[in-house]
Design a protein around this motif. Structure first.
Motif, PDB file in Angstrom:
ATOM      1  N   ALA A  93      -7.321  26.299 -14.094  1.00 53.24           N
ATOM      2  CA  ALA A  93      -6.148  26.963 -14.814  1.00 53.24           C
ATOM      3  C   ALA A  93      -6.337  27.042 -16.303  1.00 53.24           C
ATOM      4  O   ALA A  93      -5.801  27.566 -17.441  1.00 53.24           O
ATOM      5  N   SER A  94      -7.873  26.405 -16.624  1.00 51.07           N
ATOM      6  CA  SER A  94      -7.574  25.909 -18.014  1.00 51.07           C
ATOM      7  C   SER A  94      -8.447  27.160 -18.453  1.00 51.07           C
ATOM      8  O   SER A  94      -7.508  27.612 -19.606  1.00 51.07           O
ATOM      9  N   ARG A  95      -9.235  27.609 -17.522  1.00 63.11           N
ATOM     10  CA  ARG A  95     -10.160  28.558 -18.058  1.00 63.11           C
ATOM     11  C   ARG A  95      -9.286  30.220 -17.853  1.00 63.11           C
ATOM     12  O   ARG A  95      -8.786  30.766 -18.670  1.00 63.11           O
ATOM     13  N   PHE A  96      -8.222  29.944 -17.386  1.00 60.54           N
ATOM     14  CA  PHE A  96      -6.763  30.998 -17.306  1.00 60.54           C
ATOM     15  C   PHE A  96      -6.288  30.919 -18.878  1.00 60.54           C
ATOM     16  O   PHE A  96      -5.562  31.808 -19.424  1.00 60.54           O
ATOM     17  N   LEU A  97      -5.580  29.613 -18.848  1.00 61.58           N
ATOM     18  CA  LEU A  97      -4.971  29.384 -20.006  1.00 61.58           C
ATOM     19  C   LEU A  97      -5.938  29.951 -21.572  1.00 61.58           C
ATOM     20  O   LEU A  97      -5.721  30.485 -21.952  1.00 61.58           O
ATOM     21  N   ARG A  98      -7.151  29.678 -21.174  1.00 59.77           N
ATOM     22  CA  ARG A  98      -7.865  30.144 -22.717  1.00 59.77           C
ATOM     23  C   ARG A  98      -7.825  32.075 -22.786  1.00 59.77           C
ATOM     24  O   ARG A  98      -7.765  32.425 -23.712  1.00 59.77           O
ATOM     25  N   GLN A  99      -7.734  32.525 -21.793  1.00 58.69           N
ATOM     26  CA  GLN A  99      -7.509  34.066 -21.246  1.00 58.69           C
ATOM     27  C   GLN A  99      -6.421  34.437 -21.695  1.00 58.69           C
ATOM     28  O   GLN A  99      -5.617  35.512 -22.687  1.00 58.69           O
ATOM     29  N   PHE A 100      -5.366  33.656 -21.349  1.00 57.69           N
ATOM     30  CA  PHE A 100      -3.546  33.785 -21.955  1.00 57.69           C
ATOM     31  C   PHE A 100      -3.532  34.233 -23.574  1.00 57.69           C
ATOM     32  O   PHE A 100      -3.558  35.087 -24.055  1.00 57.69           O
ATOM     33  N   ALA A 101      -4.372  32.760 -24.218  1.00 59.27           N
ATOM     34  CA  ALA A 101      -4.607  32.935 -25.549  1.00 59.27           C
ATOM     35  C   ALA A 101      -5.380  33.843 -26.452  1.00 59.27           C
ATOM     36  O   ALA A 101      -4.394  34.746 -27.013  1.00 59.27           O
ATOM     37  N   GLU A 102      -5.995  34.292 -25.567  1.00 55.74           N
ATOM     38  CA  GLU A 102      -7.510  35.300 -26.058  1.00 55.74           C
ATOM     39  C   GLU A 102      -6.200  36.670 -25.780  1.00 55.74           C
ATOM     40  O   GLU A 102      -6.439  37.409 -27.125  1.00 55.74           O
ATOM     41  N   HIS A 103      -5.627  37.105 -25.181  1.00 53.14           N
ATOM     42  CA  HIS A 103      -4.410  38.374 -24.998  1.00 53.14           C
ATOM     43  C   HIS A 103      -3.029  38.062 -25.899  1.00 53.14           C
ATOM     44  O   HIS A 103      -2.349  39.094 -25.489  1.00 53.14           O
ATOM     45  N   GLY A 104      -3.023  37.377 -26.761  1.00 53.07           N
ATOM     46  CA  GLY A 104      -2.144  36.748 -27.698  1.00 53.07           C
ATOM     47  C   GLY A 104      -0.527  35.786 -26.127  1.00 53.07           C
ATOM     48  O   GLY A 104       0.164  36.041 -27.358  1.00 53.07           O
ATOM     49  N   THR A 105      -0.740  35.242 -25.696  1.00 49.37           N
ATOM     50  CA  THR A 105       0.120  35.041 -24.547  1.00 49.37           C
ATOM     51  C   THR A 105       0.589  32.919 -25.577  1.00 49.37           C
ATOM     52  O   THR A 105      -0.804  32.395 -25.333  1.00 49.37           O
ATOM     53  N   THR A 106       1.664  33.081 -26.202  1.00 49.10           N
ATOM     54  CA  THR A 106       1.394  31.418 -27.016  1.00 49.10           C
ATOM     55  C   THR A 106       2.139  30.379 -25.524  1.00 49.10           C
ATOM     56  O   THR A 106       2.239  29.328 -26.092  1.00 49.10           O
ATOM     57  N   THR A 107       3.326  31.291 -24.942  1.00 48.40           N
ATOM     58  CA  THR A 107       3.881  29.458 -24.177  1.00 48.40           C
ATOM     59  C   THR A 107       4.013  30.416 -22.384  1.00 48.40           C
ATOM     60  O   THR A 107       4.294  32.110 -22.965  1.00 48.40           O
ATOM     61  N   ILE A 108       3.817  29.984 -21.796  1.00 47.31           N
ATOM     62  CA  ILE A 108       3.833  30.648 -19.821  1.00 47.31           C
ATOM     63  C   ILE A 108       4.412  29.314 -19.619  1.00 47.31           C
ATOM     64  O   ILE A 108       4.575  28.595 -19.149  1.00 47.31           O
ATOM     65  N   GLU A 109       5.649  29.918 -19.029  1.00 48.00           N
ATOM     66  CA  GLU A 109       6.177  29.507 -17.015  1.00 48.00           C
ATOM     67  C   GLU A 109       5.051  29.590 -15.890  1.00 48.00           C
ATOM     68  O   GLU A 109       4.158  30.626 -15.807  1.00 48.00           O
ATOM     69  N   VAL A 110       4.877  28.342 -14.998  1.00 40.04           N
ATOM     70  CA  VAL A 110       4.017  28.366 -14.138  1.00 40.04           C
ATOM     71  C   VAL A 110       5.052  27.402 -13.491  1.00 40.04           C
ATOM     72  O   VAL A 110       5.324  26.477 -13.108  1.00 40.04           O
ATOM     73  N   LYS A 111       4.773  28.299 -11.779  1.00 38.22           N
ATOM     74  CA  LYS A 111       5.357  27.910 -10.766  1.00 38.22           C
ATOM     75  C   LYS A 111       4.560  27.347  -9.842  1.00 38.22           C
ATOM     76  O   LYS A 111       3.302  27.710  -9.124  1.00 38.22           O
ATOM     77  N   THR A 112       4.821  26.593  -9.257  1.00 37.50           N
ATOM     78  CA  THR A 112       4.203  26.357  -7.659  1.00 37.50           C
ATOM     79  C   THR A 112       4.582  27.072  -6.441  1.00 37.50           C
ATOM     80  O   THR A 112       4.465  28.066  -7.114  1.00 37.50           O
ATOM     81  N   GLY A 113       4.695  26.891  -5.340  1.00 43.40           N
ATOM     82  CA  GLY A 113       4.675  27.837  -4.436  1.00 43.40           C
ATOM     83  C   GLY A 113       3.060  28.185  -3.819  1.00 43.40           C
ATOM     84  O   GLY A 113       3.255  28.776  -2.827  1.00 43.40           O
TER      85      GLY A 113
END
Ligand SMILES: [Zn+2]
Length: 384
Positions: A95-115
């Motif tokens: 998940a940490s690796r995904f978050l770095r990708q989110f930041a590189e694509h310009g996303t600064t806030t992310i809702e995350v669901k379980t499921g």
């Protein structure tokens, strides 16, 4: 724009701000010839998962139906099997690796669901991973409990018992430990019906978790009406809305969150009626729905392109939907989602001279710099 202590201090021309910036010894971020805009607020993701569903993807392309794929061991239950086997450390690292990708694509806030846990221990495990990742990352994470995502295999003929397990044990435990802000359900014929969802969302509400809902994705089940009834922050997907559903959503405070990445990935011809929702007066948000089964992208810029090309939203509507309306859907519009003095300095610099070119040049990553609460958390220059 001048920012100070993580917040936007003033917005104006360079000439107007120069003297004050000098006085404050401000750090200079060059944006000339670029688009400066709010960071994306991605209000619907399933970003904690193990493995992938690339086999399902290939099977579907060979003509198998979702029922056949599920019967052969694919689908959400496949992701659930892998998540249950994965350790907290493995999930946190991923998940940490995904978050770095989110930041590189310009996303600064992310809702995350379980499921993908689908039992008390593994749903809690997922929420603990979200909490841990959130503490390590400069991005803001918004945790949502989505235990009502699919019926776990061990409850095949005991749907009511699983609903009671969520209401009596899981939701109170999550609320007590403050592990989630929202509660969500997958309201669909293949998942949970309106009455089950009503019970789960109201139970969440009683414990202080705000409702949001996956509604009218594959078929019209009445989920959007339920979202309005329980005062949900958002109703998501909405591909199968009726005209009267559109009018009802427009009259309500429920944000209509559209997830065209799933339609694209599944090769569907039908997309949510974005224009009709907007024309009726509904607040439309856009999100990636980042998940291994139906929307494996975390790039909001591509979602904007889909919103324009597949749903006829204008570039300005798409940007508003991906920023301020996403913030509304997460009940954070008072502190993020637009460039206004007093709000958090969550900013991105795009390597384009016109905001309309963000969805026009589709499939690229235009993000040069990402700033979260006044701090540079990603920069192309730094990587060179
Ligand atoms: Zn979803």
């Amino acid at each position: 724009m001048l920012t100070r202590r993580g917040r936007i201090l003033r917005v104006g021309s360079t000439r107007e701000l120069k003297a004050e910036a000098r006085g404050l010894k401000a750090q200079w971020i060059e944006c000339r010839g670029c688009v400066l805009m709010p960071g994306f607020v991605d209000s619907h993701t399933h970003a904690v998962f193990a493995g992938s569903r690339v086999e399902d993807f290939e099977q579907r392309l060979q003509g198998r139906s979702d029922e056949q794929i599920a019967a052969a061991g694919g689908g959400i239950r496949h992701s659930a099997r892998l998540l249950r086997q994965a350790t907290r450390e493995e999930l946190t690292e991923r998940a940490s690796r995904f978050l770095r990708q989110f930041a590189e694509h310009g996303t600064t806030t992310i809702e995350v669901k379980t499921g993908y846990g689908l039992d008390v221990a593994n749903e809690l495990k997922t929420l603990e991973v979200i909490q841990k990742v959130s503490r390590r990352s400069p991005l803001e994470l918004v945790p949502t409990l989505l235990a009502a995502h699919a019926l776990p295999p061990d409850y095949e003929d005991r749907r009511g018992e699983y609903v009671q397990l969520m209401i009596r044990r899981l939701i109170p435990a999550v609320a007590r430990r403050k592990l989630a802000e929202f509660v969500d359900c997958f309201c669909e014929r293949v998942a949970f019906g309106v009455e089950d969802c009503r019970q789960v969302l109201n139970a969440g509400r009683r414990c202080g978790l705000l409702p949001r809902l996956h509604a009218e994705q594959l078929s019209r089940t009445g989920g959007s009406r339920l979202a309005i009834e329980v005062g949900a922050a958002s109703a998501d997907h909405l591909d199968a809305l009726s005209d009267s559903d559109i009018r009802a959503l427009a009259r309500s405070d429920v944000v209509a969150t559209l997830l065209p990445g799933a339609n694209f990935h599944l090769g569907l011809k039908r997309y949510a009626p974005a224009r009709r929702l907007i024309e009726a007066g509904a607040a439309v948000a856009l999100a990636t729905d980042f998940n291994p089964g139906t929307s494996p992208t975390l790039n909001m810029q591509f979602i904007l392109a889909l919103a324009c090309s597949a749903m006829s939203m204008t570039p300005a509507q798409a940007i508003a939907a991906a920023t301020i309306n996403g913030a509304y859907a997460l009940r954070r519009a008072h502190r993020m989602g637009s460039l206004q003095a007093g709000k958090q300095a969550d900013l991105i610099v795009m390597n384009l001279d016109d905001y309309r070119k963000i969805p026009y040049y589709f499939g690229w990553n235009h993000c040069l710099t990402t700033v979260k609460q006044g701090r540079i958390i990603y920069s192309v220059e730094a990587r060179r």
